[in-house]
Write a protein that holds these residues in place. Structure first.
Motif, PDB file in Angstrom:
ATOM      1  N   TYR A 116      -3.994 -10.027  -3.439  1.00 44.33           N
ATOM      2  CA  TYR A 116      -3.953  -9.404  -2.127  1.00 44.33           C
ATOM      3  C   TYR A 116      -5.144  -9.959  -1.415  1.00 44.33           C
ATOM      4  O   TYR A 116      -4.279 -10.730  -0.272  1.00 44.33           O
ATOM      5  CB  TYR A 116      -4.720  -7.809  -2.573  1.00 44.33           C
ATOM      6  CG  TYR A 116      -4.991  -7.321  -0.968  1.00 44.33           C
ATOM      7  CD1 TYR A 116      -4.031  -6.845  -0.067  1.00 44.33           C
ATOM      8  CD2 TYR A 116      -6.257  -7.145  -0.549  1.00 44.33           C
ATOM      9  CE1 TYR A 116      -4.296  -6.403   1.306  1.00 44.33           C
ATOM     10  CE2 TYR A 116      -6.673  -6.530   0.562  1.00 44.33           C
ATOM     11  CZ  TYR A 116      -5.658  -6.222   1.309  1.00 44.33           C
ATOM     12  OH  TYR A 116      -5.995  -5.735   2.662  1.00 44.33           O
ATOM     13  N   LEU A 123       2.667  -0.724   9.206  1.00 40.15           N
ATOM     14  CA  LEU A 123       3.749  -0.642   8.235  1.00 40.15           C
ATOM     15  C   LEU A 123       3.664   0.707   7.919  1.00 40.15           C
ATOM     16  O   LEU A 123       4.764   1.740   7.921  1.00 40.15           O
ATOM     17  CB  LEU A 123       3.541  -1.441   6.951  1.00 40.15           C
ATOM     18  CG  LEU A 123       4.423  -1.405   5.925  1.00 40.15           C
ATOM     19  CD1 LEU A 123       4.529  -2.562   5.220  1.00 40.15           C
ATOM     20  CD2 LEU A 123       4.588  -0.395   5.070  1.00 40.15           C
ATOM     21  N   ARG A 150       0.729  -1.158   0.183  1.00 42.75           N
ATOM     22  CA  ARG A 150      -0.007  -0.247   0.041  1.00 42.75           C
ATOM     23  C   ARG A 150       0.630   1.158  -0.136  1.00 42.75           C
ATOM     24  O   ARG A 150       1.783   1.229   0.874  1.00 42.75           O
ATOM     25  CB  ARG A 150      -1.028   0.074   1.366  1.00 42.75           C
ATOM     26  CG  ARG A 150      -2.148  -0.750   1.289  1.00 42.75           C
ATOM     27  CD  ARG A 150      -2.823  -0.595   2.684  1.00 42.75           C
ATOM     28  NE  ARG A 150      -3.864  -1.566   2.630  1.00 42.75           N
ATOM     29  CZ  ARG A 150      -5.046  -1.413   2.338  1.00 42.75           C
ATOM     30  NH1 ARG A 150      -5.369  -0.360   1.366  1.00 42.75           N
ATOM     31  NH2 ARG A 150      -5.912  -2.646   2.432  1.00 42.75           N
ATOM     32  N   HIS A 157       7.467  -7.426   7.906  1.00 43.02           N
ATOM     33  CA  HIS A 157       6.823  -6.882   9.108  1.00 43.02           C
ATOM     34  C   HIS A 157       6.250  -8.067   9.965  1.00 43.02           C
ATOM     35  O   HIS A 157       5.688  -7.936  11.143  1.00 43.02           O
ATOM     36  CB  HIS A 157       5.913  -6.047   8.451  1.00 43.02           C
ATOM     37  CG  HIS A 157       6.712  -4.866   8.241  1.00 43.02           C
ATOM     38  ND1 HIS A 157       6.636  -3.438   8.725  1.00 43.02           N
ATOM     39  CD2 HIS A 157       7.180  -4.565   7.141  1.00 43.02           C
ATOM     40  CE1 HIS A 157       7.112  -2.742   7.932  1.00 43.02           C
ATOM     41  NE2 HIS A 157       7.690  -3.248   7.038  1.00 43.02           N
ATOM     42  N   ILE A 158       5.937  -9.310   9.482  1.00 43.53           N
ATOM     43  CA  ILE A 158       5.331 -10.357  10.070  1.00 43.53           C
ATOM     44  C   ILE A 158       6.325 -11.388  10.380  1.00 43.53           C
ATOM     45  O   ILE A 158       7.379 -11.315  10.175  1.00 43.53           O
ATOM     46  CB  ILE A 158       4.281 -10.791   9.148  1.00 43.53           C
ATOM     47  CG1 ILE A 158       4.588 -11.604   7.867  1.00 43.53           C
ATOM     48  CG2 ILE A 158       3.355  -9.532   8.786  1.00 43.53           C
ATOM     49  CD1 ILE A 158       3.568 -12.108   6.981  1.00 43.53           C
ATOM     50  N   ARG A 186      -9.509  -6.404   5.582  1.00 41.49           N
ATOM     51  CA  ARG A 186      -9.756  -7.582   4.739  1.00 41.49           C
ATOM     52  C   ARG A 186     -11.227  -8.157   4.795  1.00 41.49           C
ATOM     53  O   ARG A 186     -11.241  -9.432   5.028  1.00 41.49           O
ATOM     54  CB  ARG A 186      -8.692  -8.715   5.108  1.00 41.49           C
ATOM     55  CG  ARG A 186      -7.260  -8.098   5.128  1.00 41.49           C
ATOM     56  CD  ARG A 186      -5.963  -9.022   5.625  1.00 41.49           C
ATOM     57  NE  ARG A 186      -4.981  -8.153   5.727  1.00 41.49           N
ATOM     58  CZ  ARG A 186      -3.873  -8.616   6.550  1.00 41.49           C
ATOM     59  NH1 ARG A 186      -4.055  -9.790   6.856  1.00 41.49           N
ATOM     60  NH2 ARG A 186      -2.583  -7.955   6.495  1.00 41.49           N
ATOM     61  N   ASP A 221       7.577  -6.317   3.041  1.00 39.86           N
ATOM     62  CA  ASP A 221       6.583  -7.470   3.657  1.00 39.86           C
ATOM     63  C   ASP A 221       6.236  -8.533   2.633  1.00 39.86           C
ATOM     64  O   ASP A 221       6.659  -8.542   1.444  1.00 39.86           O
ATOM     65  CB  ASP A 221       5.296  -6.391   3.840  1.00 39.86           C
ATOM     66  CG  ASP A 221       4.989  -6.864   5.432  1.00 39.86           C
ATOM     67  OD1 ASP A 221       5.421  -7.644   5.923  1.00 39.86           O
ATOM     68  OD2 ASP A 221       3.900  -6.314   5.653  1.00 39.86           O
ATOM     69  N   TYR A 222       5.315  -9.437   2.910  1.00 41.00           N
ATOM     70  CA  TYR A 222       5.413 -10.640   2.444  1.00 41.00           C
ATOM     71  C   TYR A 222       4.496 -10.652   1.045  1.00 41.00           C
ATOM     72  O   TYR A 222       4.586 -11.433   0.328  1.00 41.00           O
ATOM     73  CB  TYR A 222       4.334 -11.420   3.457  1.00 41.00           C
ATOM     74  CG  TYR A 222       2.892 -11.052   3.727  1.00 41.00           C
ATOM     75  CD1 TYR A 222       2.998  -9.931   4.571  1.00 41.00           C
ATOM     76  CD2 TYR A 222       1.792 -11.364   3.289  1.00 41.00           C
ATOM     77  CE1 TYR A 222       1.624  -9.301   4.974  1.00 41.00           C
ATOM     78  CE2 TYR A 222       0.574 -10.736   3.390  1.00 41.00           C
ATOM     79  CZ  TYR A 222       0.678  -9.695   4.231  1.00 41.00           C
ATOM     80  OH  TYR A 222      -0.502  -9.285   4.643  1.00 41.00           O
ATOM     81  N   GLN A 223       3.869  -9.377   0.840  1.00 42.26           N
ATOM     82  CA  GLN A 223       3.011  -9.477  -0.438  1.00 42.26           C
ATOM     83  C   GLN A 223       4.167  -9.169  -1.660  1.00 42.26           C
ATOM     84  O   GLN A 223       3.707  -9.450  -2.838  1.00 42.26           O
ATOM     85  CB  GLN A 223       2.103  -8.321  -0.707  1.00 42.26           C
ATOM     86  CG  GLN A 223       1.017  -8.114   0.507  1.00 42.26           C
ATOM     87  CD  GLN A 223       1.451  -7.306   1.737  1.00 42.26           C
ATOM     88  OE1 GLN A 223       2.771  -6.897   1.957  1.00 42.26           O
ATOM     89  NE2 GLN A 223       0.808  -6.889   2.841  1.00 42.26           N
TER      90      GLN A 223
END
Ligand code: F6P
Length: 512
Positions: free
Chosen positions: A88, A38, A16, A166-167, A321, A142-144
């Motif tokens: 996403y 984040l 984002r 971040h996770i 989400r 991040d994971y995305q």
């Protein structure tokens, strides 16, 4: 007039942008701060830096034009409605998110989600490659975006690439479930430096490289041989823990303002001036342990250990989400439980739980933190949990007590909190009672130590540590040649003029 893309020495990429574009019923569009830790952390790090941020603007369809905000260049990446569903909501949040959070809910695997994840990661990589100046630093989050480091390296071997997770990073036994585990690891290994929240996360990653790719690891590094086994293309990639934090000074200042202090008093008064106000603030996510917290609270009410109006709980659940099934089910369950607790234990004018399914601005959150006697942060698994650190940063009065799960990354730094295992409901009840009944001296002593830790290790220090680690990471990027030095000077001249044109265009169109 078409303005060519200006380039920057620092390019940040996250799923984002810091602002989401929202279009109301009349078709009017405006920008709103994006949700999540984040953005909160990175926004303050990016302010005042001459940098670009590449990310999705939060709505389906064509990307808005790039624009400048608070001195930062924002480069939107478009996502179609199908890509939102498959990249996403699907692969990022219904495949990776559960695997990376101990499979609290089962992960879903779909090959078409994976294909879309690859397509979208490639689009991000292209946007980064266009925005990065020669020899720039690229910081992917991040994971995305796990495939982005290798994709950017293939397009732009001259840049230095970092990735920060971040996770949590899962144990290899869970990561190995992913049918695309090899491609994900190879995607990450395109970076020069990989940052994690905890040492255990970095170790999990290194173990996965060893076990699943057969690569050699030594201390916090892995030697990466790209497919084809060309020894001259071997690189050393470093993976270590640099835990994220909050903007301590900004939060401390905000919480000291008369308006926030007055608002905190007003919040307590509107809740019926309880002797003890318990507070939970979470994205409505199954990782946050909201159901376990409500169960412990309900049992304490049932045991008559506490009762409203003397003790009450305010639970803020930020919408998140909402189209993913697991999140929809969680919302139903949490709201049913809140209803049943209130039905049984509330009285007219004194509810047992004040439940708010809303997003609040920063100053209102600061007032809630100041108003709360006990902050409940009880995730089942959490990369860091910045709410815990924000609470501490706001308690300049040394009041309040923090109940913190040992499964939050924050636990590794905030040992003076009241520590709990949220799976152990009996233990959680006892910890909540200890936090409620602790003598004032003890609470003040604990809060002082917590504040020292967060103020010494704030988000600015995190960013500096991260960027220093990236700059000194062992892998040598491709060196620009003499010819490309000349090209670089020409490109810099063109870049300066592009930026002037962009600033004028942003001013003319009234974009922020
Ligand atoms: O840190 C985890 C994370 O997924 C971030 O990437 C994101 O900013 C935040 O949580 C909120 O999630 P989402 O962008 O899916 O609303």
């Amino acid at each position: 007039m078409t303005v060519a893309t200006p380039t920057f020495d620092l390019v940040v990429a996250a799923n984002r942008l810091p602002l989401d574009r929202v279009v109301d019923d009349s078709g009017e569009s405006s920008w709103r701060r994006s949700p999540g830790g984040l953005v909160t952390a990175m926004e303050s790090v990016m302010q005042g830096r001459d940098a670009a941020w590449v990310g999705w603007a939060g709505e389906p369809g064509p990307a808005p034009e790039p624009f400048s905000d608070s001195g930062m260049y924002l480069q939107p990446v478009c996502l179609s409605p199908t890509e939102i569903q498959e990249y996403y909501e699907g692969f990022s949040n219904d495949t990776l998110w559960p695997i990376f959070h101990d499979v609290i809910v089962p992960a879903t695997f779909h090959r078409n989600w994976w294909n879309t994840y690859r397509t979208v990661n490639h689009r991000f990589a292209q946007a980064i490659a266009q925005t990065a100046a020669p020899g720039a630093t690229v910081w992917v989050h991040d994971y995305q975006l796990q495939l982005v480091p290798a994709m950017v390296r293939a397009m732009r071997p001259d840049v230095r690439i970092g990735w920060f997770n971040h996770i949590p990073f899962p144990p290899v036994e869970l990561f190995a479930q992913l049918p695309w585990r090899r491609a994900l690891l190879e995607g990450l290994l395109g970076a020069d430096f990989l940052g994690f929240q905890r040492t255990a996360d970095a170790e999990n990653f290194l173990r996965a490289c060893r076990r699943l790719l057969g690569m050699a690891t030594k201390a916090d590094t892995v030697t990466f041989t790209p497919p084809g086994d060309d020894p001259s293309a071997r690189r050393t990639v470093r993976a270590s823990a640099i835990p994220i934090s909050v903007d301590f000074r900004a939060l401390d200042e905000l919480a000291r303002t008369p308006v926030v202090i007055a608002r905190a008093a007003q919040i307590r008064a509107s809740l019926g001036d309880p002797k003890i106000l318990l507070l939970g603030i979470d994205r409505l996510d199954y990782t946050k342990g909201i159901r376990h917290r409500l169960k412990a609270y309900e049992e304490l009410l049932g045991d008559k250990a506490i009762a409203p109006p003397d003790v009450t709980l305010m639970q803020v659940a930020t919408p998140s989400r909402e189209r993913v099934d697991a999140y929809r089910h969680l919302r139903e369950e949490v709201e049913r439980t809140v209803g049943s607790i209130n039905g049984e234990y509330s009285d007219i004018g004194s509810p047992a739980v004040f439940y708010l399914y809303q997003t609040y601005p920063r100053d209102e959150m600061a007032a809630m933190f100041l108003a709360a006697d006990v902050m409940l942060v009880t995730p089942l698994r959490d990369g860091m949990n910045l709410i815990a650190k924000e609470y501490v940063a706001c308690r300049h009065d040394l009041g309040g007590a923090l109940v913190l799960s040992e499964f939050a990354g924050a636990w590794h730094e905030l040992h003076q909190a009241f520590i709990c295992n949220p799976h152990d409901v009996e233990g959680l009840k006892q910890t909540i009672m200890r936090a409620i009944t602790a003598p004032q001296d003890e609470r003040r002593r604990r809060m002082k130590a917590l504040r020292k830790r967060v103020s010494d290790h704030d988000v600015q220090r995190w960013a500096t540590r991260y960027l220093d680690a990236l700059a000194s990471a062992p892998a040598r990027p491709h060196r620009p040649t003499r010819a490309s030095d000349e090209e670089r000077r020409g490109a810099e001249r063109a870049n300066r003029s592009n930026r002037r044109a962009l600033d004028k265009a942003s001013e003319r169109t009234g974009q922020r």
